[in-house]
Design an enzyme around this catalytic site. Sequence first.
Site, PDB file in Angstrom:
ATOM      1  N   CYS A 229      78.082 -44.492 -29.770  1.00 31.03           N
ATOM      2  CA  CYS A 229      78.641 -45.631 -30.517  1.00 31.03           C
ATOM      3  C   CYS A 229      80.130 -45.806 -30.291  1.00 31.03           C
ATOM      4  CB  CYS A 229      78.360 -45.491 -32.010  1.00 31.03           C
ATOM      5  SG  CYS A 229      78.992 -43.992 -32.770  1.00 31.03           S
TER       6      CYS A 229
ATOM      7  N   GLU B 117      92.416 -41.487 -52.011  1.00 30.20           N
ATOM      8  CA  GLU B 117      92.631 -42.486 -53.062  1.00 30.20           C
ATOM      9  C   GLU B 117      92.583 -43.918 -52.532  1.00 30.20           C
ATOM     10  OE1 GLU B 117      94.442 -39.756 -52.339  1.00 30.20           O
ATOM     11  OE2 GLU B 117      95.747 -39.193 -54.007  1.00 30.20           O
ATOM     12  N   LEU B 118      93.155 -44.133 -51.324  1.00 29.80           N
ATOM     13  CA  LEU B 118      93.168 -45.486 -50.776  1.00 29.80           C
ATOM     14  C   LEU B 118      91.756 -45.985 -50.511  1.00 29.80           C
ATOM     15  CD1 LEU B 118      94.816 -47.897 -49.748  1.00 29.80           C
ATOM     16  CD2 LEU B 118      94.849 -46.804 -47.491  1.00 29.80           C
TER      17      LEU B 118
ATOM     18  N   LYS C  32      87.022 -46.904 -29.934  1.00 27.96           N
ATOM     19  CA  LYS C  32      87.703 -45.635 -30.174  1.00 27.96           C
ATOM     20  C   LYS C  32      89.154 -45.730 -29.697  1.00 27.96           C
ATOM     21  CE  LYS C  32      84.287 -43.168 -31.897  1.00 27.96           C
ATOM     22  NZ  LYS C  32      83.637 -42.061 -31.203  1.00 27.96           N
TER      23      LYS C  32
ATOM     24  N   TRP D 122      83.661 -33.660 -32.845  1.00 24.99           N
ATOM     25  CA  TRP D 122      83.918 -34.036 -34.232  1.00 24.99           C
ATOM     26  C   TRP D 122      84.167 -32.821 -35.125  1.00 24.99           C
ATOM     27  CZ3 TRP D 122      79.934 -38.581 -35.121  1.00 24.99           C
ATOM     28  CH2 TRP D 122      80.419 -39.721 -34.467  1.00 24.99           C
TER      29      TRP D 122
ATOM     30  N   GLY E 230      68.853 -43.686 -37.379  1.00 26.58           N
ATOM     31  CA  GLY E 230      68.557 -42.420 -38.054  1.00 26.58           C
ATOM     32  C   GLY E 230      68.790 -42.424 -39.543  1.00 26.58           C
TER      33      GLY E 230
ATOM     34  N   HIS F  35      78.585 -51.949 -39.246  1.00 27.61           N
ATOM     35  CA  HIS F  35      79.862 -51.645 -39.897  1.00 27.61           C
ATOM     36  C   HIS F  35      80.396 -52.844 -40.677  1.00 27.61           C
ATOM     37  CE1 HIS F  35      79.491 -48.512 -36.850  1.00 27.61           C
ATOM     38  NE2 HIS F  35      80.213 -47.775 -37.668  1.00 27.61           N
TER      39      HIS F  35
END
Length: 748
Positions: free
Chosen positions: A634, A16-17, A114, A551, A422, A685
């Site tokens: 990245c 929701e945020l 990260k 991931w 990509g 980003h």
Amino acid sequence: MTTTIIGFPRLGEFRELKFETEKYFRNEISADDLKAFAKELRQKHWNVIKDAGIDQIPSNDFSFYDNTLDTSVLFNIIPKKVKDLDFDELEEYFALARGYQGEKGDVHALPMKKWFNTNYHYLVPQFEKTTNIQVNTTKIIDEFLEAKELGILTRPVILGPFTLLQLGQYHDGTSSADFATDLLAAYQEVFTKLAAAGAEWIQIDEPGLVLDLTAEDIARFKEFYQTLLANKNGLNVLLQTYFGDIRDIYEEVIALDFDGIGLDFVEGKETLNLITNTPFPEDKKLFAGIVNGKNIWTNNYTSTFDLLAKLPKNVVLSTSCSLLHVPYSVENEVFSDEIKQYFAFAKEKLAELVALDKTDQAAIEKNNRIFKQERITANKALQEKIAQLTDADFVRLPAFDEREALQTDLLKLPNLPTTTIGSFPQTKEVKITRGKFKRGEITQEEYDAFIAKKIDDCIAFQEKIGLDVLVHGEFERNDMVEFFGEALDGYLFSKNGWVQSYGTRGVKPPIIWGDIARSKAITVQWSKYAQSKTEQIVKGMLTGPVTILNWSFPREDISIKDSTYQLALAIQEEVLDLEANGIRIIQIDEAALREKLPLRQTDWYSEYLDWAIPAFRLVHSKVQPETQIHTHMCYSEFEDIIQAIDDMDADVISFEASRSNLALLDALNRNNFQTQVGPGVYDIHSPRIPSVEEIKQTIGKILEKIPTDKVWVNPDCGLKTRGEKETYASLENLVLAAKEVREELVND
């Protein structure tokens, strides 16, 4: 015993945020609307934790974007270029997070990296000569008082000064020492205000303590906390650590006047030995991280009770880290009950803590039954194939120099070849159409026709603007890991298992349930189709085995090395299939290579790189020398593992570099990096559109460090999350910039 957690997921049960914040970005709701929604969400989460029976509940773990950014803003650690613009508080905050380009000015987003060994990203604090540290906002107080109004006395959470300064970047000749005194005074002011508001505890997160520490680091930490703890204003202070053990500083920590110390018993390999060899003080509370905050498997109560029997009595049961890193609840999944019993997301981990604390016999008996039964049947043939691998299976021949010459002659690309990473924007139309297909509302033929049209348009656009190496856009893909997992045996997929990666960006990690194998082609259809639509080269796009593993939520019954080798063999089959179908450049992304790199340097090779790098080589070791292998990485710090990255033996590597001021380039030079490189020339980003001149300047900086014949020009990451308008304009500027630099090089 009592129970607590370090933090709770903040995106919401159904993200929701994310959706409300993005409405604010689109000017569909006001700042007041967004703040009101956030207040409701915080209250919901506090009540969920309270109703689960957790005794001590944190606050200020909520963030609109990132907690490290929140701490920077709290203490006025804001670059002058942003501070000088006419922003209100929320505009300034999001300008720091995302950048800003509009009538009030043009500023870049803060660098993003990260967060330790996770897929979460933090915004790097920027310290300048003009930085004036002082308490700048009341967020930490306001959220404590919000909870207090609900009858919930929370424990406010804040990132500690040692880690904050450790993570910072310093400009204008400054260093962390220049800011320590003012920063500690600001922390003490926060102590005072929280005590006045009625707080009893404060949680100070210092994950930086689990890294390798020097004698200077240890002395600095002691100095900081001797100062802070000399005047606690009546607060109980919890020092919270996570992601590992604090072996370098344990004895110094327990000697300081902390009232509680949070230690990680999941990832902290030496934590139990530390408290055994040097007993934990009786006058402090041990906040024991015994429930895994980073994985989704049910806790083995028998093993945990065995651990608890070795701990002192003055213990508070906690998670190993914030539950930010796991999805909200298994309740929202459509798995069968037989499968669900093996999983514990954030809400279920609350119940696990309570069951362990209360010694709930019914829950314990159910848990014992789960761990006594066989969950899967092993793939014996696959296990045997991995066991029979030899050194030759991990080596590509001929060597790099010979391959480079062959590829240069065959591909005939210009200097500074341009490409993208990509993916192209996943528009609302793409997402709606994919949803309709998954729900059976349109046929396979209708869906394929839609994807084909999107690829046609994508290829046509790239040809029009003059990109040298094209991509098909990845419109058929939902996620760069989930898409592959869906085509592999051994995976399960959640419906609502979202985890925050950065800001409003959520990822839905697939779950490695069993042994992994490839039973069908995954990407060949659309890569082959795209190549048939153009005379130019179209890259095949794959996700590498280490990233797919990192991931995903990994199994806990076999090693991550074994799971990664299973993935490597599966992706190897896909690589060879693409090559056989005429794809001359194949990109195998390892965006998450660094994620499971041990936080202590002494463990880097023996526990990770010695098998992670060979896993990548296994994927491409059998391709022909004329086939060019690319990879992409990245938002991590790669400078200290550059040699290992070169050992991956790719032909071209593209890096995120735009938010890190191209600092990576010096490391490439120091290590005589042989691989061709594509340092990202603009930050995808952020919604900013870089100008031609801006990109030319970036290319110029790259060429000062890297020979022209080794450089590719590309954005710093995939374009999936961006809008079409900003993407197209940015890529047009990228191509123009590369062409102008080429012409200037010829004229020189």
